[in-house]
Every structure is written in structure tokens, then in C-alpha cells.
Design an enzyme around this catalytic site. Structure first.
Site, PDB file in Angstrom:
ATOM      1  N   GLY A   1       0.840  -1.198   0.000  1.00 48.10           N
ATOM      2  CA  GLY A   1       0.000   0.000   0.000  1.00 48.10           C
ATOM      3  C   GLY A   1       0.865   1.234   0.000  1.00 48.10           C
TER       4      GLY A   1
ATOM      5  N   GLY B   1       3.998   5.224  -9.331  1.00 47.77           N
ATOM      6  CA  GLY B   1       4.164   5.724  -7.967  1.00 47.77           C
ATOM      7  C   GLY B   1       5.276   5.020  -7.230  1.00 47.77           C
TER       8      GLY B   1
ATOM      9  N   ASN C   1       1.505   3.079 -17.191  1.00 48.16           N
ATOM     10  CA  ASN C   1       0.271   3.630 -17.763  1.00 48.16           C
ATOM     11  C   ASN C   1       0.258   5.156 -17.810  1.00 48.16           C
ATOM     12  OD1 ASN C   1      -0.543   4.573 -15.166  1.00 48.16           O
ATOM     13  ND2 ASN C   1      -1.495   2.607 -14.699  1.00 48.16           N
TER      14      ASN C   1
ATOM     15  N   ILE D   1      -0.293   7.407 -15.640  1.00 41.31           N
ATOM     16  CA  ILE D   1      -1.351   8.102 -14.906  1.00 41.31           C
ATOM     17  C   ILE D   1      -1.141   7.918 -13.410  1.00 41.31           C
ATOM     18  CG2 ILE D   1      -3.836   8.144 -14.402  1.00 41.31           C
ATOM     19  CD1 ILE D   1      -3.247   9.323 -17.083  1.00 41.31           C
TER      20      ILE D   1
ATOM     21  N   HIS E   1      -8.662   5.861 -11.791  1.00 41.04           N
ATOM     22  CA  HIS E   1      -7.658   5.364 -10.841  1.00 41.04           C
ATOM     23  C   HIS E   1      -8.283   4.924  -9.528  1.00 41.04           C
ATOM     24  CE1 HIS E   1      -3.984   5.175  -8.389  1.00 41.04           C
ATOM     25  NE2 HIS E   1      -4.685   5.843  -7.484  1.00 41.04           N
TER      26      HIS E   1
ATOM     27  N   SER F   1      30.551   1.774  13.674  1.00 47.69           N
ATOM     28  CA  SER F   1      29.914   2.548  14.744  1.00 47.69           C
ATOM     29  C   SER F   1      28.798   1.768  15.425  1.00 47.69           C
ATOM     30  CB  SER F   1      29.351   3.854  14.176  1.00 47.69           C
ATOM     31  OG  SER F   1      30.380   4.680  13.675  1.00 47.69           O
TER      32      SER F   1
ATOM     33  N   GLU G   1      18.992   3.695   4.680  1.00 49.46           N
ATOM     34  CA  GLU G   1      18.288   3.263   5.894  1.00 49.46           C
ATOM     35  C   GLU G   1      16.884   2.731   5.598  1.00 49.46           C
ATOM     36  OE1 GLU G   1      21.373   6.280   7.021  1.00 49.46           O
ATOM     37  OE2 GLU G   1      19.728   6.252   5.564  1.00 49.46           O
TER      38      GLU G   1
ATOM     39  N   PHE H   1      18.593   8.355  12.696  1.00 50.10           N
ATOM     40  CA  PHE H   1      18.216   8.034  11.323  1.00 50.10           C
ATOM     41  C   PHE H   1      17.119   6.972  11.253  1.00 50.10           C
ATOM     42  CE2 PHE H   1      22.864   9.217  10.391  1.00 50.10           C
ATOM     43  CZ  PHE H   1      22.540  10.567  10.371  1.00 50.10           C
TER      44      PHE H   1
ATOM     45  N   ARG I   1      26.402   5.084  22.801  1.00 45.20           N
ATOM     46  CA  ARG I   1      27.773   5.212  22.308  1.00 45.20           C
ATOM     47  C   ARG I   1      28.762   5.141  23.457  1.00 45.20           C
ATOM     48  NH1 ARG I   1      31.601   9.377  21.828  1.00 45.20           N
ATOM     49  NH2 ARG I   1      32.933   9.225  19.951  1.00 45.20           N
TER      50      ARG I   1
END
Length: 670
Positions: A120, A162, A191, A193, A267, A391, A417, A443, A526
């Protein structure tokens, strides 16, 4: 009108898809008919002529995988599953998009038999498919032996404009080309569109050249409504073993609709009864809605062929068991997702005897020590990092970088990522491997929607998120997480562990690996953290997500902390003791797991009526529900700054002295 008997049988099979999609959307008054209608010939050729599957057993390990990345076209997949013989009756197609139906608006794995992944959010299905194809390649290299190709299947993907506009498609497809995923075959529904209209104004990429640059095999300019051209392209794609293939299919959205085909109105809205009636006339389709002519139903039925294909594989696997019994046993174990007996023995030994895991250590380093102990016992572990291996410390001595040949147990995902997270979802969906991947916690925002999808799909995926707070220091606010832990905790079915030392890190890893129904985020420091001594009961209670770490008779206040701030809370309790105030210290490495415990246990840790103070180097609003209106949440509700970690903790008031002072004020005001 064309007489039905004069229409090519393959065209009638494709038209069955068109009408089931159009009729279901019409009945629901909701949905997307255009893409299913435009991809009908593509689906007919793939599903009737190429896809190896058994409708009676959607979990057959060596089935081909099919991913509908443009998941809004879900009625195409539901029609295919119904027609080929899966346990999806016509009554469920009539219930499309209705409450508790197994035909939801977008495909959902474990809801509809035969759906391989939940799609989706555009582009994620494509990235999942990359993970599936990678898993197939790695498992084939592990288990196949001369004469015994027990892992030998393709991954087919339908995708649209898309999907290719999403940046995730670049991350995933670049990686797929680099790794040479030759059994990945993608069919692009070109297509032209999207919802806003013709995409030429905002998507003018030369897609064939783009994918050729990734190292893909590209078959361009295929008529997506010509079954013979599609069939030839698929045969060519399957002959390519070293590169993934993109088949660019020129299609007309809403193909078959006399007045609406080719426009963006088709659509995402029902065609309307007059248009569907006109389409029936134009295509010579005399069947009533939700009725499939007998000749078409027979042509689509894949049950006998599917059973025969699985039986052939089963016979080969029986011979494989005789020739390679240990490999066969391991294959079955991993395919079923079972962990081996005693896999945690070496890790537990590190907690039972003096070891670096029990010393002052950064939890990211503790995580690496855990992986050193676990990896030899868990060959299904597939590690990786988004270009931060040194890291995140996600590698171990036994790590072997995955190469073009399909050997290895560690993926260098590069600076991707989102791609890493979505590919790991596909690996987990495929089965046989348990993926984990590392990046900086800040991130995780790049990965967030894929983490959400893993939670929705209930996937065993582990995210190693290091550099978890202002404790990383001088890199400054761009790299210092503030809202991230709270944000990740809000995702339903996602467990977030923020351990305070080596012991909690070990239990966090065990919980993540033993959790079969959802992802886990390991939030790691860290900086080095002080270890804590525990008795056997306390150690066992780590697995409950929160427990009393330091207790006193008749406590007047409870200090609740996670990760690096547990040490701060413990030292604050000592300061309070010097002032004659008894303070209990609760470590809560996994808030979600703690609140899943029974009320009696929760009350034993956090007694009702006792004032509570939470301490975490992050957003405080999440903790206000834990401490209550009379409690106090200490943390950071602004962005960080660039400075040494010690200066930042002082600046933001996260020190033992500040916590103790806050407790005294809270008790005075109570």
C-alpha cells in the site's frame, strides 16, 4: 458485441479479472479499478503461464513469490487468488473493503491466503521483493547441492509509476543490481497516470536507462496488453540468472472501459453502473457480476498443476533428506522459524562468569559481544548496517559480507536506511533467515514506515539503533535523538529496548530473537555505562521489561529510568539516602513489555500512591502517562547541542544532583 466463443481464451481470462475488479469496487463504492483492469493481461500471463505455486498450500517453501507493490490494485490480487483456487470464496470478493473481511482495501499478509506481503505504501512492496529475492539467493547457496536444487524460485513484482517515484525504489533497486538478484522479475505497469493526472509533468525519467545503470536486465517497450509479447519477455527474464529484470509494460489504465480508459478518473473511484454495462457490451462479457463462466473458471484453476509441482518438489526433498540428512533437518527447522535448542547457552555463560559483558561498557559494544556469542549458534542470523558497521558494531568475527555469488551472512546495505529496513522485512517474510540491521538512532526516522510495516505484519526483524542520546556528544543536534524513543514506542506491536548495561543488553537480544510476532528496536549507547549487580530474581525480571533494580525499606519516591540514565537515577538515590529520603530505583528497558505484565506485577514495581520520577535523555511527554499527574518526567524537550557529552548532561539537568533536587521538591509539594 463480440460473441464470447470468438474471444481468445486468454483474453476471456484477463477479462474475468477486469470484471471482478470493477464489480467489487462498484459494490463497495470504494477502491481502485483502473490498475487491475490495466494489468489484467500481465496478470494472466504471469499467473497462468509462469508462476509456480500451490493454492492448497500457500506456505510451500519453494513457491514463487508474487508481490503487488502497487497495493491499491488489491482487487487484481484477490481475483487471481479466487480464480486460481485459493481459500478465498466469491463471498469475500463481495465483501471487498468491509469490516473483518479477508479482502481489505490493500493486501495484508496473514489476512488473505496467498498474499505474501502487506502493500500500500508505494515502493515498499518492491523493496520487500528485493529482500525475498536476496533470501532465496542466500538460502540456495546454503542448502542446494548438486542434483538437489531445493531452493529455486523466482520473485515476481507488479509495480507502477508511484512505486518508481518513491525514493525507496532507488535504494532497493540499486542494491538489487549490485547483489545480482537474477531471480527477481519486475513488471512495470507504465500507464502514465497517477491520482493528479498524467505523470509526464512530474515523472519524466528514462526508466529503462535508470535501471540499466543499476545493473539490471531491462526489457523495454513491451505491449502490456499483448499476451504473446508478455510471455516472450518473461521467458527472456527467466533465462537471465545474474541480473534482476525490469519488464517495462506499456498499458492503458482502466483498459476496457469505453469512456474512462486512459484517464485519471478511473484510478481511485468506481466506474459507475452505466460504464460497467457499456464495458460488458464492448467486451462481450455476458456473465452477471461476481459470476465466472465455466470455461474461464476451468482455465484459471491452478490446483491440480500446483499440487503436482509441489509433489515433484516433495519427492526431490525426500531424496535430499536421504542424501543430506543434517542439511535437510536444518532446512526444515529454519523454514519453520524455530530457534535451535540451547542457542543462548554461550550468551548466558557470559552473564554467569566474569566477562567483558559484565564490565563498564557501551551497550552498542555489549550488543556486539552478544552477537559474537549468538552467531555461531544461529546460522539464520543475517546482519547488516547502513554504512555504519564500525559505529553500530553489528559485525562479528564470523561475519562474511554477502557477495554477488550469494554467500555470506552480513549485508553492507550502504547509506540506505529506508531500503535496509524494507529489504529486511522482505527477508523476514521469505523465511529461513532472521535479519538485523544497524544505523544511528536519529536516522530511524528514515526507516520508520518500514518499521511500522514490520509491526503491522508481525515480523521478526531487529533494528540496532546506536548513538541513542545526547551522550554521543559533539556531533550535535542533527545526530542526537530526542523524540525518537517515544516515537518508536508509539508504533503498535513494536518493542523498544533501551538497556542500561551488558546484562540488560543480553536479555534484550534474547527477547528480540524469541519474539516471533513483531519487530524489536534495540536502542544502544555510544558511551560506556556502569554495570549493575543483580540477584537471580532481578535478572529474570529483566525479561518482564521493568523491575526493581535498587530497593530500600519504606521508599518515599520511585525513580524510573532507562539506558544511560539508570546510572544517574541510582546515584541520585544515594544522594537522597544521604538526605534521609528513601528512593526505589526501577530500570525499565522495555516499557511496552512492562505494561504487558499483569497488574499485580506492575503494582509491585510501581506501587500506587508513591510519587514517581522518570529520567530519560529524550522527550518527556511519553513518560507523563507513566509518572501520572502527581509525578515528574525529567528529560529533554528541545533539540540538543554540539558539546562533549558530560557538558550536555549538565546543561540539560540530567545529573544525580539535579534528579535528587527534583525529588526533594516533588516530595515537599506532595
Amino acid at each position: 458485441m463480440n460473441a464470447p466463443e470468438r474471444i481468445d481464451p486468454a483474453a476471456r481470462c484477463a477479462n474475468a479479472l477486469r470484471f471482478l475488479a470493477a464489480d467489487a469496487v462498484e459494490l463497495a463504492r470504494s477502491g481502485h479499478p483502473g490498475a487491475p483492469m490495466g494489468m489484467a493481461e500481465m496478470a494472466e500471463v504471469v499467473w497462468r503461464r509462469h508462476l509456480r505455486h500451490n493454492p492448497a498450500n500457500p506456505a510451500w517453501p519453494d513457491r514463487d513469490r508474487f508481490v503487488l507493490s502497487n497495493g491499491h490494485a488489491s482487487m487484481l490480487q484477490y481475483a487471481l487468488l479466487h480464480l486460481t483456487g485459493y481459500d478465498l470464496p466469491m463471498s469475500q470478493l463481495r465483501q471487498f473493503r468491509q469490516l473483518h473481511a479477508v479482502t481489505p482495501g490493500h493486501p495484508e499478509v496473514d489476512v488473505t491466503p496467498g498474499v505474501e506481503t502487506t502493500t500500500g505504501p508505494l515502493g515498499q512492496g518492491l523493496a520487500n521483493a528485493v529482500g525475498m529475492a536476496l533470501a532465496e539467493k542466500l538460502l540456495a547457496a546454503t542448502f542446494n547441492r548438486p542434483g538437489f536444487d531445493i531452493v529455486d524460485h523466482h520473485t515476481y513484482v507488479f509495480l507502477g509509476d508511484g512505486c518508481l517515484m518513491e525514493g525507496l525504489s532507488h535504494e532497493a533497486c540499486s542494491l538489487a543490481g549490485t547483489l545480482g538478484l537474477g531471480k527477481l522479475i519486475c513488471l512495470y505497469d507504465d500507464n502514465g497516470i497517477s491520482i493528479d493526472g498524467e505523470v509526464a509533468g512530474w515523472f519524466a525519467d528514462d526508466t529503462p536507462k535508470r535501471f540499466a545503470a543499476y545493473g539490471w536486465h531491462v526489457i523495454a517497450d513491451v505491449d502490456g496488453h499483448d499476451a504473446h509479447a508478455l510471455d516472450a519477455a518473461l521467458h527472456e527474464a527467466k533465462a537471465e540468472r545474474d541480473r534482476p529484470t525490469l519488464i517495462c509494460c506499456r498499458t492503458v489504465i482502466g483498459k476496457g472501459a469505453p469512456a474512462k480508459a486512459g484517464g485519471h478518473d478511473v484510478h481511485g473511484a468506481p466506474l459507475g453502473a452505466p460504464e460497467i454495462a457499456a464495458m460488458r457490451t464492448a467486451l462481450g462479457w455476458e456473465a452477471e457480476p461476481f459470476t465466472v463462466p465455466a470455461d474461464v473458471a476451468d482455465a484459471w484453476d491452478a490446483r491440480a498443476q500446483g499440487a503436482a509441482r509441489e509433489a515433484e518438489w516433495e519427492a526431490r526433498f525426500v531424496s535430499y533428506c536421504a542424501a543430506h540428512p543434517e542439511l535437510a533437518e536444518e532446512f526444515v527447522r529454519r523454514a519453520n522459524g524455530r530457534l535451535p535448542e540451547g542457542f543462548d547457552a554461550e550468551l548466558m555463560a557470559l552473564l554467569d562468569a566474569p566477562s567483558p559483558l559484565q564490565g563498564k561498557i557501551a551497550t552498542r559494544k555489549a550488543s556486539q559481544l552478544c552477537l559474537e556469542a549468538l552467531t555461531p549458534a544461529l546460522p539464520e542470523l543475517l546482519g547488516g548496517s547502513a554504512d555504519l558497521t564500525g559505529s553500530n558494531l553489528t559485525n562479528v568475527k564470523a561475519s562474511v559480507w554477502v557477495n554477488h555469488a550469494g554467500h555470506g551472512n552480513y549485508v553492507s546495505y550502504g547509506v540506505r536506511e529506508f531500503g535496509m529496513a524494507a529489504v529486511m522485512n522482505g527477508i523476514a517474510l521469505h523465511g529461513g533467515l532472521i535479519p538485523y540491521g544497524g544505523t544511528f538512532m536519529t536516522f530511524s526516522d528514515y526507516s520508520r514506515n518500514a518499521i511500522r510495516m514490520a509491526a503491522l505484519m508481525r515480523l521478526r526483524v531487529v533494528h540496532v539503533l546506536t548513538h541513542d542520546s545526547i551522550g554521543l556528544g559533539e556531533d550535535g543536534p542533527t545526530h542526537q535523538p530526542v523524540e525518537h524513543a517515544a516515537s518508536l514506542r508509539l508504533i503498535p506491536n513494536n518493542q523498544v529496548w533501551r538497556p542500561c548495561d551488558g546484562a540488560e543488553t543480553a536479555y534484550a537480544w534474547l527477547a528480540a530473537l524469541q519474539r516471533e510476532n513483531g519487530p524489536t528496536c534495540l536502542v544502544l549507547s555510544r558511551q560506556a555505562l556502569m554495570p549493575f549487580e543483580r540477584d537471580a530474581a532481578q535478572r529474570a525480571d529483566i525479561a518482564r521489561g521493568g523491575y526493581v533494580l535498587r530497593d530500600v525499606p519504606a521508599p518515599r519516591v520511585v525513580l524510573i529510568a532507562t539506558g544511560s540514565e539508570v546510572e544517574i537515577a541510582a546515584r541520585a538515590a544515594l544522594d537522597l539516602a544521604d538526605a534521609g529520603i528513601a528512593a526505589r530505583v526501577v530500570s525499565m528497558p522495555c516499557v511496552e513489555l512492562f505494561y504487558a505484565q499483569d497488574a499485580a506485577y506492575r503494582d509491585s514495581v510501581l506501587p500506587p500512591g508513591l510519587p514517581r520520577i522518570s529520567v530519560e535523555a529524550g522527550a518527556t511527554w511519553y513518560w507523563r502517562g507513566v509518572v501520572g499527574e502527581q509525578g515528574l518526567a525529567l528529560g529533554i524537550d528541545s533539540f540538543g547541542e554540539s558539546a562533549p557529552a558530560e557538558a550536555l548532561y549538565q546543561h540539560f539537568g540530567l545529573t544525580p544532583a539535579h534528579v535528587a533536587a527534583a525529588a526533594r521538591v516533588l516530595l515537599e509539594d506532595a
